[in-house]
Design a protein around this motif. Structure first.
Motif, mmCIF file in Angstrom:
data_model
loop_
_atom_site.group_PDB
_atom_site.id
_atom_site.type_symbol
_atom_site.label_atom_id
_atom_site.label_comp_id
_atom_site.label_asym_id
_atom_site.label_seq_id
_atom_site.Cartn_x
_atom_site.Cartn_y
_atom_site.Cartn_z
ATOM 1 N N LEU A 250 0.829 -1.199 0.000
ATOM 2 C CA LEU A 250 0.000 0.000 0.000
ATOM 3 C C LEU A 250 0.866 1.253 0.000
ATOM 4 N N GLY A 251 2.147 1.078 -0.252
ATOM 5 C CA GLY A 251 3.055 2.207 -0.305
ATOM 6 C C GLY A 251 3.924 2.359 0.916
ATOM 7 N N ARG A 252 3.738 1.523 1.917
ATOM 8 C CA ARG A 252 4.553 1.605 3.131
ATOM 9 C C ARG A 252 5.614 0.521 3.094
ATOM 10 N N LYS A 253 6.873 0.944 3.181
ATOM 11 C CA LYS A 253 7.983 0.008 3.254
ATOM 12 C C LYS A 253 8.798 0.389 4.475
ATOM 13 N N VAL A 254 8.975 -0.558 5.385
ATOM 14 C CA VAL A 254 9.635 -0.309 6.660
ATOM 15 C C VAL A 254 10.839 -1.243 6.777
ATOM 16 N N THR A 255 11.935 -0.706 7.277
ATOM 17 C CA THR A 255 13.121 -1.508 7.550
ATOM 18 C C THR A 255 13.284 -1.622 9.057
ATOM 19 N N VAL A 256 13.430 -2.860 9.546
ATOM 20 C CA VAL A 256 13.520 -3.132 10.982
ATOM 21 C C VAL A 256 14.877 -3.753 11.282
ATOM 22 N N LYS A 257 15.548 -3.240 12.305
ATOM 23 C CA LYS A 257 16.802 -3.834 12.773
ATOM 24 C C LYS A 257 16.474 -4.796 13.904
ATOM 25 N N CYS A 258 17.023 -6.004 13.818
ATOM 26 C CA CYS A 258 16.743 -7.030 14.822
ATOM 27 C C CYS A 258 17.899 -8.024 14.844
ATOM 28 N N LEU A 259 17.786 -8.997 15.701
ATOM 29 C CA LEU A 259 18.763 -10.077 15.769
ATOM 30 C C LEU A 259 18.206 -11.300 15.056
ATOM 31 N N SER A 260 19.075 -12.116 14.501
ATOM 32 C CA SER A 260 18.591 -13.319 13.822
ATOM 33 C C SER A 260 18.061 -14.340 14.817
ATOM 34 N N SER A 261 18.387 -14.192 16.095
ATOM 35 C CA SER A 261 17.874 -15.108 17.116
ATOM 36 C C SER A 261 16.516 -14.681 17.667
ATOM 37 N N ASP A 262 15.978 -13.530 17.218
ATOM 38 C CA ASP A 262 14.647 -13.085 17.648
ATOM 39 C C ASP A 262 13.574 -13.967 17.025
ATOM 40 N N THR A 263 12.468 -14.116 17.734
ATOM 41 C CA THR A 263 11.344 -14.851 17.161
ATOM 42 C C THR A 263 10.559 -13.919 16.235
ATOM 43 N N VAL A 264 9.716 -14.501 15.416
ATOM 44 C CA VAL A 264 8.875 -13.709 14.523
ATOM 45 C C VAL A 264 7.932 -12.833 15.350
ATOM 46 N N GLY A 265 7.464 -13.334 16.482
ATOM 47 C CA GLY A 265 6.609 -12.542 17.364
ATOM 48 C C GLY A 265 7.322 -11.310 17.894
ATOM 49 N N ASP A 266 8.577 -11.451 18.293
ATOM 50 C CA ASP A 266 9.366 -10.302 18.744
ATOM 51 C C ASP A 266 9.567 -9.308 17.603
ATOM 52 N N PHE A 267 9.847 -9.829 16.416
ATOM 53 C CA PHE A 267 10.026 -8.976 15.240
ATOM 54 C C PHE A 267 8.757 -8.188 14.941
ATOM 55 N N LYS A 268 7.602 -8.849 15.054
ATOM 56 C CA LYS A 268 6.336 -8.171 14.794
ATOM 57 C C LYS A 268 6.044 -7.092 15.833
ATOM 58 N N LYS A 269 6.490 -7.287 17.073
ATOM 59 C CA LYS A 269 6.316 -6.259 18.101
ATOM 60 C C LYS A 269 7.105 -5.006 17.755
ATOM 61 N N VAL A 270 8.354 -5.171 17.337
ATOM 62 C CA VAL A 270 9.181 -4.029 16.947
ATOM 63 C C VAL A 270 8.603 -3.352 15.706
ATOM 64 N N LEU A 271 8.173 -4.151 14.747
ATOM 65 C CA LEU A 271 7.556 -3.623 13.530
ATOM 66 C C LEU A 271 6.285 -2.848 13.858
ATOM 67 N N GLY A 272 5.460 -3.396 14.743
ATOM 68 C CA GLY A 272 4.228 -2.726 15.146
ATOM 69 C C GLY A 272 4.484 -1.391 15.816
ATOM 70 N N LEU A 273 5.540 -1.305 16.626
ATOM 71 C CA LEU A 273 5.889 -0.030 17.256
ATOM 72 C C LEU A 273 6.327 1.003 16.224
ATOM 73 N N GLN A 274 7.031 0.563 15.194
ATOM 74 C CA GLN A 274 7.508 1.500 14.172
ATOM 75 C C GLN A 274 6.381 2.037 13.303
ATOM 76 N N ILE A 275 5.375 1.199 13.005
ATOM 77 C CA ILE A 275 4.315 1.650 12.098
ATOM 78 C C ILE A 275 3.041 2.049 12.835
ATOM 79 N N GLY A 276 2.992 1.829 14.146
ATOM 80 C CA GLY A 276 1.828 2.225 14.918
ATOM 81 C C GLY A 276 0.649 1.287 14.787
ATOM 82 N N THR A 277 0.907 0.017 14.582
ATOM 83 C CA THR A 277 -0.140 -0.996 14.444
ATOM 84 C C THR A 277 0.084 -2.074 15.491
ATOM 85 N N ASP A 278 -1.012 -2.640 15.995
ATOM 86 C CA ASP A 278 -0.910 -3.718 16.972
ATOM 87 C C ASP A 278 -0.224 -4.934 16.336
#
Length: 73
Positions: free
Chosen positions: A10-38
């Motif tokens: 939809l036109g939104r492209k976000v780059t997230v810095k994380c560790l490769s040992s993070d779970t997908v759930g942890d990654f989604k939490k950081v992503l959600g904070l960056q874009i303002g979505t649960d």
């Protein structure tokens, strides 16, 4: 640290810095904070595969520079 890009088609492209040992759930939490979505409303896909929250990025072979598709439920 790795950088993973997420595109929601939809036109939104976000780059997230994380560790490769993070779970997908942890990654989604950081992503959600960056874009303002649960984080519970974010669905990450690559092709037809939906990434599950309890598995690490390393297990899915997500490395630096990987692009993921982001959908909202």
């Amino acid at each position: 640290m790795i950088e993973v890009s997420c595109n929601d088609r939809l036109g939104r492209k976000v780059t997230v810095k994380c560790l490769s040992s993070d779970t997908v759930g942890d990654f989604k939490k950081v992503l959600g904070l960056q874009i303002g979505t649960d984080a519970n409303k974010i669905v990450l896909k690559k092709g037809y595969m939906i990434y599950k929250d309890h598995i690490t990025l390393e297990d899915y072979e997500i490395h630096d520079g990987t692009n993921l598709e982001m959908y909202y439920s």
